[in-house]
Motif scaffolding. Structure first.
Motif, mmCIF file in Angstrom:
data_model
loop_
_atom_site.group_PDB
_atom_site.id
_atom_site.type_symbol
_atom_site.label_atom_id
_atom_site.label_comp_id
_atom_site.label_asym_id
_atom_site.label_seq_id
_atom_site.Cartn_x
_atom_site.Cartn_y
_atom_site.Cartn_z
ATOM 1 N N ASN A 1 1.756 -11.012 -10.665
ATOM 2 C CA ASN A 1 2.818 -11.105 -9.662
ATOM 3 C C ASN A 1 2.647 -10.013 -8.596
ATOM 4 N N VAL A 2 3.176 -10.286 -7.414
ATOM 5 C CA VAL A 2 3.085 -9.313 -6.326
ATOM 6 C C VAL A 2 3.905 -8.063 -6.660
ATOM 7 N N THR A 3 3.528 -6.948 -6.028
ATOM 8 C CA THR A 3 4.255 -5.697 -6.233
ATOM 9 C C THR A 3 4.636 -5.100 -4.879
ATOM 10 N N CYS A 4 5.656 -4.318 -4.877
ATOM 11 C CA CYS A 4 6.040 -3.622 -3.647
ATOM 12 C C CYS A 4 7.034 -2.521 -3.971
ATOM 13 N N GLY B 1 0.807 -1.221 0.000
ATOM 14 C CA GLY B 1 0.000 0.000 0.000
ATOM 15 C C GLY B 1 0.839 1.269 0.000
ATOM 16 N N ILE B 2 2.129 1.116 0.275
ATOM 17 C CA ILE B 2 2.996 2.286 0.446
ATOM 18 C C ILE B 2 3.164 3.069 -0.845
ATOM 19 N N GLU B 3 3.306 2.361 -1.955
ATOM 20 C CA GLU B 3 3.553 3.060 -3.222
ATOM 21 C C GLU B 3 2.405 4.010 -3.550
ATOM 22 N N GLY B 4 1.188 3.502 -3.486
ATOM 23 C CA GLY B 4 0.028 4.358 -3.756
ATOM 24 C C GLY B 4 -0.065 5.479 -2.741
#
Lengths: 167, 286, 797
Positions: free
Chosen positions: C374-377, C343-346
């Motif tokens: 795929n997962v994102t971070c 959630g940090i990126e957004g």
């Protein structure tokens, strides 16, 4: 079922190596796993990133696309051997001074491409240099420092050549 | 991605190689430079039973000029072609495309024969071979035969070479004084497979196009000729009007599929752009 | 391209110590061995009985695992064992990637190896351990898995619609959402003279570190201890996580970082396959190594940056920006990544949109949705490339709408350099930025007016060049505000231990880590300067939780600013202790002494009184010659954490000069500029190279990189041939200049610099392309800006 091996006799840097090699083993795995020459790296294993570059009979090749068995009777030079022989000294110093490496993973392959430029394209322009290293992936530097480093060696060689001619 | 296990043989003669091809049939792959084959095997997309390493075969590394043309042995590497004054002089279309082939390290090991045998429609040489109407020499258990370029490329990675034959040479006609050769391709990055490429051979005299063969790469399952567009150039001067009239015909000749790097409309558009640019070159050299 | 041949200023001269190494472009002598092929990356390691793990990965984006039969696998030559997710779960507990300060964030538990259900193509579903990697890979073909396909969510819009919910227990596919609105928003936008609006799309892309992810876990059953050699940016964080999830006491877990072949955030996250590798070592009681191959990397390294965002800007007809309005939808994978959350990126996009410009009105809506990709971070510059591109894009639109030059428009609206401290509408507090000084410097550096003239002249000839600007703010040196406050055991403080060795050399241990950016080099420069030794007499060790102080590691551009301050404070304290020993030996007042050039000197005259080697000899070997009540202390540790501000922000401005071929749609990057204010510069060469590397990484996202997925959730271009990363031929030379506004929150004054290049490059390029296309009525709003997208924008296809 045991896998097929072939006996090969290959010069690796300054040493003659005689081994039975797994026929399916590519040259970089052979160097890394059998000879502990871990300076050549695997970044993609499908011939695109260039981290695996070594010299075979004086030509730069992708080590991941070369079978170890194909080097029978040939001379393989790796980053280790090319460092120890001093052939890369100027380039290594230039790379250091221009910070033309950060994580170092691409450096072995990059230095081999750079050596090829210095040996065969001594009049290369910055654009030519970029062309000649266009097959070496670097994620850290953005390439400019590498171009600067190689250019500095070419310029140094050119001015040394001029001095040589006039004296 | 480690290549799955396979057997390996290195014949010392053409007959020995042919013997292996016959013995193993579809379970064999021929290994020359390995620049395409090893990548495919490392990716797990090909799992041959045996690799037949032909790099030890004699007589396949020569470039010979004869009256028929320039005969290039199958094992001649891209790097050798790039530095060959013979190729630069007599087969300029081939010479022009070599710097576009991948990168230095690949060119040091990859071979002309390997490229033509694989017949990747996105590769440079097949389009050049088609544009120049080169002849592909195959050797098999029944002897040697020559196949015209027009008859050689049959489908995606499918050629006239039978499973038990080896490609031993490709012969290119020597460029004539009246000919102008233009190779161009559009790539996102230097050395990539092209989004669209064009190997164009023109014959120009008296300011007018007498003959044209346009072979596209990355526009189909094989290199693709554009005969209608070429016909529309006949007898015309290389002008903007000629280009505008002729490029419409490209749509008759080309039906590309969309892929990761280009849509159908994108590829057709680029094909037109390259067409116009190659004809414009004639205006400069005429 | 302009030649940039002058070598940066270097120093090898020990007499320079008096002036200090801080601010000098000293080469990283520690990197010499990397140039000789003597790097020590994880894959170079050999241990007795080393085994290799290969993961069976789901070929489907979403499927129930009906059955797994590994019996044939276990019979294959060289296979030591084969394990399902349930078996591994006995050694490794699952996790959930949520943090308390992201209100309402939710995610489902994730196992090291999937049990019962695979949720993305590439998710590990079984593990094969072999004597060699090759043998384990060979055994893959004998795995028998029965899948039952489930519906696949690929499009963010579908995830939001929620007709199908990936984790039914969560109720919907929304991982995190956030809304904010300033009180004056409605009125401001209702009354504004001009409102411009655009919807921008950003493709997901990924890090493609040259060295793939690698980990080697070595469990020691005799004392229930685990050593993990890991290419990670945050070894202490991994120590905590391995300890808790594998059930091994914290101090019995040791994380060691070897040379890391590039990271950029990719290697700071917790990966299920890496956790599984550690679990397998515990299970099998022998070393187990995992290195992702490139194909696995594309499917399993975190992705990032998939957004569709609509942004509006309100301004007066005279050109004063009044406010911004943002609606951002971003698609992550089926799980929020642990422990930093996806959630940090957004959240950063919401925090930073509109950033550099004066405005009071702000409304933002963020929705972060789960998909079966795929997962994102967090990946270099986390959210900033998007926030900057949105902001700078809409600012250019505003400038066009009013008919003002984009540079003049920015000049009018950038927050004044004397307006600080300043609080954003989003609530973020800023210590001091220098937007105007940076703009001044950029205009001069690039000869903006000259380029505009050149652009106009070339347009007459049918050549379309464009100039794009992007002002940016970059988060660096974060306090616990980033993660700690949310409950994450991620340290925002770092420590440095400095030891004077008997021979007079310095040994420095720091909890910040090195991935090639030169953290060890700048720490050596700081230590050498503050103690008074020459640079070659300093050794720095990082990346070993058993050896260094406890700390946060490298992320969010915090290494130099936070780790550097710890080194500085420890160095100052060590010098005091050195002088105490010397004063005792010389029977002088320590205030009359100083350390310089590897010796204790008379402070006033500079005359050498005692070499440091003599201080060492006496302190370590002849304390009997010192006063009875004197105890030498030549090892000092200090820690530092930023306190006053939640984040130390830097600012900068970038410019891109491009030429667009309207026939082919191809964009050529002619030149790039970056003026950056990162406070005190420790090593100009290293900082500039970080900026250049960051810019090029941003250029990749702007023009080349995108992870393409089929409607069935299959990644279509997961190889180096089809996923396009920047290579040398297409990249421009990049000119860098600096403004310097040190942070007052530390003595060093250094802010971070590692990510700024990536933050601004995409926005600058998009603006340049749109500037080039303007006379042709073209406008691109999608990144990467591919030739096709340009042709579509021009109406040619």
């Amino acid at each position: 079922m045991s896998e097929k091996r072939c006996d090969i006799s290959v010069m690796v840097n300054a040493e003659r190596v005689e081994r039975p090699v797994l026929v399916r083993q590519h040259l970089v795995d052979f160097l890394r796993e059998e000879l502990d020459l871990t300076g050549s790296h695997l970044g993609c294993e499908h011939g695109v990133c260039g981290a695996c570059q070594v010299m075979v009979d004086g030509q730069v090749v992708r080590g991941c696309l070369t079978l170890a068995v194909q080097t029978d009777g040939k001379h393989v030079e790796t980053i280790e051997g090319l460092s120890e022989s001093g052939v890369l000294a100027d380039l290594q110093e230039a790379f250091l001074n221009h910070n033309a490496l950060q994580c170092g993973f691409c450096s072995s392959g990059m230095l081999l491409s750079a050596l090829n430029i210095v040996r065969h394209y001594p009049d290369a322009s910055r654009e030519d240099i970029r062309d000649h290293i266009s097959g070496n992936y670097c994620r850290c530097t953005g390439y400019q420092a590498i171009v600067n480093a190689i250019e500095s060696v070419l310029l140094k060689n050119r001015s040394a050549a001029v001095v040589g001619v006039s004296s | 991605m480690k290549a799955p296990a396979f057997d390996y043989v290195k014949p010392k003669s053409l007959n020995e190689a042919l013997g292996y091809l016959k013995q193993y049939g579809s379970g064999a792959q021929v290994l020359a430079g390995g620049q395409s084959l090893m990548a495919i095997m490392n990716l797990g997309l090909a799992m041959p039973e045996v690799l037949i390493d032909i790099t030890g075969l004699p007589g396949l590394t020569d470039i010979t000029v004869t009256d028929e043309g320039v005969r290039v042995g199958a094992l001649v590497t891209h790097a050798t072609l790039q530095h060959s004054p013979v190729i630069a002089k007599h087969v300029p279309l081939l010479w022009q495309c070599v710097p576009h082939v991948a990168h230095l390290a690949i060119r040091n090991a990859g071979t002309l024969g390997g490229s033509i045998a694989l017949a990747d429609p996105a590769a440079e040489y097949p389009a050049v071979v088609l544009a120049l109407q080169a002849t592909i020499t195959l050797q098999g258990p029944h002897g040697v035969r020559d196949v015209a370029a027009d008859d050689y490329f049959l489908g995606l990675y499918e050629t006239a070479r039978a499973e038990d034959e080896l490609l031993v040479a490709v012969t290119f006609p020597k460029v004539k004084d009246s000919e102008v050769m233009v190779f161009d391709e559009l790539t996102r990055r230097r050395g990539d497979y092209a989004l669209c490429g064009l190997a164009a051979a023109f014959d120009v005299s008296g300011g007018v196009i007498r003959a044209a063969r346009l072979a596209y790469l990355s526009m189909g399952d094989t290199p693709v000729l554009a005969p209608t567009a070429a016909a529309a150039l006949m007898g015309k001067a290389p002008s903007e009007e000629t280009i505008a009239a002729a490029e419409i015909a490209l749509i008759n000749d080309l039906s590309p599929r969309s892929d990761l790097h280009g849509s159908v409309n994108g590829k057709l558009h680029w094909a037109k752009v390259l067409f116009g640019r190659s004809v414009r070159q004639l205006g400069k050299s005429a | 391209m302009n030649a940039r041949m002058e070598l940066p200023a270097t120093t090898h001269d020990t007499t320079q110590v008096a002036n200090g190494y801080i601010g000098k472009s000293s080469p990283r002598t520690g990197s010499k061995r990397l140039l000789q092929g003597r790097g020590a990356y994880i894959d170079d390691m050999r241990l007795p009985r080393l085994s290799h793990v290969v993961f069976v990965r789901s070929p489907h984006a979403h499927a129930l695992i009906k059955s797994i039969d590994l019996s044939e696998v276990r019979k294959q030559t060289g296979v030591i064992g084969a394990f399902t997710g349930s078996e591994i779960a006995e050694y490794c507990t699952p996790w959930v990637g949520v943090l308390g300060h992201l209100k309402g964030i939710k995610s489902a538990p994730q196992h090291a190896v999937a049990i019962d259900r695979a949720c993305w193509q590439g998710e590990p579903v079984a593990a094969i351990v072999g004597q060699t990697r090759r043998q384990a890979e060979d055994a893959l073909q004998f795995v028998k898995i029965e899948y039952e396909l489930l519906p696949v969510i690929v499009e963010m819009a579908d995830a939001l619609k929620g007709d199908y919910v990936i984790h039914p227990e969560l109720g919907d596919n929304i991982c995190f959402q956030r809304e904010l609105k300033t009180d004056d928003f409605d009125e401001t936008f209702a009354q504004a003279d001009v409102i411009v609006e655009k919807t921008y799309t950003f493709a997901r892309h990924t890090g493609v570190t040259n060295e793939p992810r690698a980990v080697l876990a070595d469990y020691q059953p005799a004392d229930h201890s685990l050593t993990v050699y890991q290419a990670t940016q945050a070894p202490h964080m991994m120590q905590d996580i391995m300890s808790r999830h594998l059930g091994i006491p914290e101090s019995q877990v040791r994380i060691v970082c070897k040379d890391v072949g590039g990271s950029f955030g990719i290697k700071v996250h917790v990966y299920p396959d890496e956790m599984a590798t550690a679990a397998l070592s515990v299970m099998l009681k022998r070393p187990v190594k995992f290195m992702a191959d490139r194909i696995e990397s594309f499917l399993s390294d975190i992705h990032a940056r998939e957004h569709i965002a609509t942004v509006r800007m309100a301004c007066t007809k005279d050109g004063d920006i009044l406010g911004f309005d943002l609606d951002d939808l971003t698609g992550i994978g089926p799980y929020s990544v642990y422990p930093r959350t996806s959630g940090i990126e957004g959240n950063q996009v919401v925090n930073l949109t509109g950033g550099p410009y004066k405005h009071k009105a702000y409304r933002a809506k963020l929705q972060v949705v789960f998909t079966n990709k795929n997962v994102t971070c967090q990946y270099r510059a986390v959210g900033h490339p998007i926030a900057v591109a949105l902001t700078e894009g809409i600012v250019d639109e505003g400038a066009r709408a009013i008919g003002m030059d984009p540079a003049a428009f920015r000049r009018r609206n950038l927050i004044a350099d004397d307006a600080y401290p300043y609080t954003f509408p989003s609530g973020l507090k800023f210590e001091k930025l220098s937007h105007h000084q940076c703009l001044d410097k950029l205009m001069a550096l690039m000869d903006y007016d000259g380029l505009r003239a050149e652009q106009a002249a070339l347009r007459e000839k049918g050549i379309y060049r464009g100039i794009g600007l992007a002002a940016m703010i970059e988060v660096t040196n974060p306090s616990p505000a980033f993660y700690g406050v949310g409950g994450a055991r991620i340290s925002a403080q770092d420590g440095a231990t400095l030891r004077l060795d008997p021979g007079g050399m310095l040994n420095v241990l720091v909890s910040v880590t090195e991935q090639g950016q030169g953290t060890e080099a700048v720490f050596a420069q700081i230590a050498a300067t503050m103690v008074g030794v020459s640079l070659e007499n300093v050794r720095v060790i990082t990346g070993d939780t058993a050896v260094t102080p406890y700390g946060g590691g490298t992320w969010a551009s915090r290494g130099a600013g936070i780790g550097g301050e710890a080194v500085l404070q420890a160095a100052k304290a060590l010098k005091v202790n050195i002088l105490a020993v010397a004063a005792a030996v010389l029977e002088m007042d320590a205030a009359q002494l100083d350390v310089s050039g590897n010796a204790v000197v008379d402070k006033l005259t500079g005359v050498v009184r005692m070499p440091l080697s003599e201080v060492g000899r006496v302190a370590y070997f002849r304390p009997d010659t010192l006063p009875m009540d004197f105890q030498s202390e030549l090892t000092v540790t200090r820690h530092y954490t930023p306190r006053e501000y939640g984040f130390t922000f830097t600012n900068g401005i970038q410019a891109s000069y491009v030429e667009v071929d309207p026939e082919t749609g191809f964009v050529k990057l002619l030149k790039h500029w970056c003026v950056e204010d990162c406070g005190t510069i420790l090593n100009p060469m290293l900082v500039d190279e970080q900026l250049r590397g960051g810019v090029v990484q941003g250029l990749g996202g702007a023009l080349l990189e995108e992870c393409l997925y089929s409607p069935e959730g299959q990644m279509l271009n997961g190889s180096m041939a089809d996923y396009l990363v920047p290579m040398a031929f297409e990249m421009p030379d990049i000119e860098i200049a600096h403004v310097c506004t040190p942070t007052k929150t530390s003595e060093l004054g250094a802010k971070g610099a590692g990510e700024a290049g990536t933050a601004g490059a995409p926005g600058a390029v998009m603006n340049a392309v749109n500037d080039a296309l303007q006379p042709l009525n073209g406008n691109v709003v999608e990144q990467p800006i591919t030739p096709e997208r340009v042709l579509v924008a021009l109406g040619k296809i």
